[in-house]
Design a protein around this motif. Structure first.
Motif, short mmCIF file in Angstrom:
data_model
loop_
_atom_site.label_atom_id
_atom_site.label_comp_id
_atom_site.label_asym_id
_atom_site.label_seq_id
_atom_site.Cartn_x
_atom_site.Cartn_y
_atom_site.Cartn_z
N SER A 446 0.82 -1.22 0.00
CA SER A 446 0.00 0.00 0.00
C SER A 446 0.84 1.26 0.00
CB SER A 446 -0.94 -0.01 1.21
OG SER A 446 -1.80 -1.10 1.17
N GLY A 447 2.10 1.15 -0.41
CA GLY A 447 2.92 2.34 -0.56
C GLY A 447 3.43 2.94 0.73
N ILE A 448 3.74 2.11 1.73
CA ILE A 448 4.34 2.62 2.96
C ILE A 448 5.73 3.17 2.63
CG2 ILE A 448 5.16 2.03 5.27
CD1 ILE A 448 2.16 1.97 5.09
N PRO A 449 6.01 4.42 2.88
CA PRO A 449 7.32 4.99 2.50
C PRO A 449 8.46 4.38 3.32
CG PRO A 449 6.07 6.56 3.81
CD PRO A 449 5.14 5.44 3.51
N GLY A 450 9.57 4.07 2.66
CA GLY A 450 10.76 3.58 3.32
C GLY A 450 10.64 2.20 3.91
N LEU A 451 9.69 1.39 3.42
CA LEU A 451 9.47 0.08 4.03
C LEU A 451 10.67 -0.83 3.79
CD1 LEU A 451 7.51 -1.75 5.56
CD2 LEU A 451 6.55 -2.46 3.36
#
Length: 630
Positions: A446-451
């Protein structure tokens, strides 16, 4: 000239009694109550005396472990328990039990009956600690009825006391049946007849012929299940207002229910114990018009009504107090308003001294408190910032109006906003327990930044979420519904946190208990469960190219063979996509103890740290991945 016909000119409703039954006399009701209860005691006493299998070493009634339960109790009490634990003493008490019961069954003067009632009640109470796992319901009802009857016999010249005792027995009977019936309404098993079929097929309480009949004819099973619920749930109506005219019918229906149970399930003592309350029910619901008798004293029912009203008010106040306690800001807590309009309360711990250290975000299980991560948080590296929060609609976090549905990505959208606001330039590691494991898997696409990595601890299986007939899911639905209803009516004080929660640090146990008893917790749990099922239907879990660690409790894996399929799927996805994946089993751990026990939480924190370092989570975040399903 026409003779007058008695009753002419009056209208009668067919099949409906015109007036209440005449109540038995006070002495008749009391004697019948204590006699029937004594018969139940006589049967059980003889069974206990003749069959000592359970009381031998290693049996269910073995006395050996009992003293450890009383080590912190009053010293004289410990001495009495130790004395009654002796086999010779317990046999002597059983002989006294049987003798007193036989005395009450036979006709006798009131003084003798009073003494026998006291002896029988005392012997029962003294032998109670030997039953580490408790006695069955028939013994409990027989003890209650016999004890109250003995109290009434001690003061035969005080009719008001006798009436209070009979009212108590009658009200207890109505409460017992009513609570049992209404408890069965939370769920579909009794309405569909599945519960009847399930009980009849067991080895302990089953009956093969009745089981085959119920299985072949589902309509019969449904009728039986609904009849049981109706008889029990409606029994209290026979105690109030116009319903009192139906008290004999309610008593006869309940007696028929116990007769059927005795024949089909072997619950013979229930056929004696519960009917001991029926004379009291008929006494307090009948017409009090016997000439020469002292009028019945109904003060007990008025006191009970006032006490009930006060209890309801107290429960409402307690619910309000718990709600305020759960929502009271804690030191270090902050609130984030998300793009969905949710107000997410969160807390960040850890020094964060190392700017390249990963941001660990903890995702709670269903209906769980963020405080349940306390041991894990303490065992993670001190310079790693750790975020714990409550999902919108649970605890101190509130959902936007109209945003409580379970068929969208509200949960992952809120999580993404939270990570965006807190991460800076750090890599992000999502750690979820139970249903939280499902949510972090969904968040991975879902586009979690920096995952940088995803960690799932004892995650709920996708197959279970998709299977509407899965027993664990059906039970979960019943728990959520029951807890939602209980907390709505102010009965949250009756709920207890998971047994292993008592192993959490002392400073968080109270908050965890308050969270469990809060109504918003269970409303939010229902929404989160619906969201997790929607996510499971939408697409596969743990399929995104993100380093993934799954750690399960040994007990969970042993009880659910499908976790082997999860292990194979996680490892295969990593091998095919070229990203790190690991699957671990934590020895001797249970679903709850993964977080609640210090030693298991220490193991979990170690697995997370080692995996993050091996997967390159320190300074090597994976670029956001967007997979369908939005």
């Amino acid at each position: 000239m026409r003779a007058a016909v008695p009753g002419a000119g009056t209208r009668r409703r067919p099949g409906w009694p015109r007036r209440r039954h005449r109540a038995p006399s006070r002495e008749t009701a009391l004697r019948a109550t204590e006699t029937i209860a004594a018969i139940a005691h006589l049967v059980s006493g003889i069974e206990y005396l003749l069959d000592e299998t359970d009381r031998r070493n290693g049996g269910m009634g073995d006395y050996t472990p009992v003293p450890t339960r009383f080590t912190g109790r009053w010293r004289p009490a410990r001495a009495v328990v130790a004395l009654t634990g002796d086999a010779r003493v317990s046999r002597a008490l059983l002989v006294g039990w049987i003798g007193a019961a036989a005395t009450l069954v036979a006709p006798g003067p009131r003084g003798v009956r009073a003494a026998a009632g006291v002896v029988l009640t005392g012997a029962h109470l003294l032998l109670h600690p030997r039953n580490v796992y408790g006695r069955d319901g028939s013994d409990q009802v027989a003890l209650l009825t016999q004890g109250v009857s003995a109290l009434a016999r001690l003061h035969p010249r005080r009719p008001a006391l006798v009436d209070a005792c009979l009212w108590y027995v009658a009200l207890q009977g109505a409460l017992s049946y009513g609570m049992s019936g209404w408890a069965k309404t939370h769920g579909e098993a009794w309405r569909t007849g599945d519960a009847v079929v399930g009980v009849l097929r067991t080895r302990t309480y089953g009956h093969e012929g009745a089981w085959r009949l119920a299985r072949r004819h589902p309509a019969v099973a449904r009728l039986l299940g609904r009849s049981v619920v109706a008889v029990e749930a409606l029994f209290p109506l026979a105690m109030v207002g116009p319903g009192r005219v139906l008290a004999p019918l309610a008593v006869a229906s309940a007696a028929g229910f116990h007769l059927a149970n005795a024949r089909l399930m072997g619950l013979n003592r229930f056929l004696l114990a519960f009917p001991a309350m029926y004379p009291a029910v008929l006494y307090v619901t009948g017409r009090d018009d016997r000439p020469g008798d002292v009028p019945r004293d109904d003060l007990m029912v008025r006191v009970t009504a006032l006490t009930g009203a006060a209890a309801v008010a107290g429960l409402a106040v307690a619910r309000f107090g718990r709600s305020r306690s759960v929502r009271r800001p804690r030191p270090g807590e902050r609130e984030l308003l998300t793009s969905r309009g949710s107000a997410v309360r969160h807390r960040v711990t850890g020094t964060g001294a190392d700017a390249s250290a990963p941001l660990i975000v903890l995702e709670n299980g269903l209906g769980a408190s963020s405080d349940e991560w306390e041991w894990v948080r303490r065992h993670l590296p001190e310079d790693w910032p750790v975020v714990s929060y409550q999902r919108a609609g649970s605890g101190a976090s509130t959902a936007a109006p109209g945003a409580a549905g379970g068929h969208d990505d509200r949960v992952t959208d809120d999580l993404r906003d939270l990570v965006t606001a807190l991460r800076g330039s750090r890599p992000v590691v999502l750690v979820g327990h139970s249903i939280g494991g499902v949510l972090v898997s969904r968040a991975a696409g879902s586009g979690i930044p920096g995952l940088a990595a995803v960690v799932a601890l004892d995650p709920t299986l996708r197959e279970a979420l998709l299977d509407t007939d899965d027993p664990s899911q059906r039970n979960l639905d019943r728990v959520v519904r029951s807890c939602t209803a209980a907390t709505r009516w102010g009965l949250g004080a009756l709920l207890e946190a998971a047994p292993t929660a008592s192993e959490l640090p002392a400073e968080v146990r109270g908050r965890v208990a308050a969270h469990t008893r809060d109504h918003a917790t269970w409303v939010g749990a229902g929404h989160d469960l619906a969201a997790a099922r929607w996510m499971a239907r939408d697409r596969a879990l743990f399929a995104d190219p993100v380093p993934t660690l799954v750690a399960c409790a040994e007990v969970t894996v042993e009880q659910e063979p499908r976790y082997e399929g999860l292990r194979e799927a996680v490892l295969a996805a990593g091998a095919a996509g070229g990203f790190p994946t690991e699957f671990h089993v934590v020895p001797r751990a249970t679903h709850g103890s993964l977080l609640h026990l210090d030693r298991h939480a220490h193991r979990v924190a170690g697995l997370v740290e080692q995996f993050v370092r091996r997967a390159g989570g320190l300074g090597a975040p994976v670029e956001p991945v967007l997979r369908g399903g939005r």
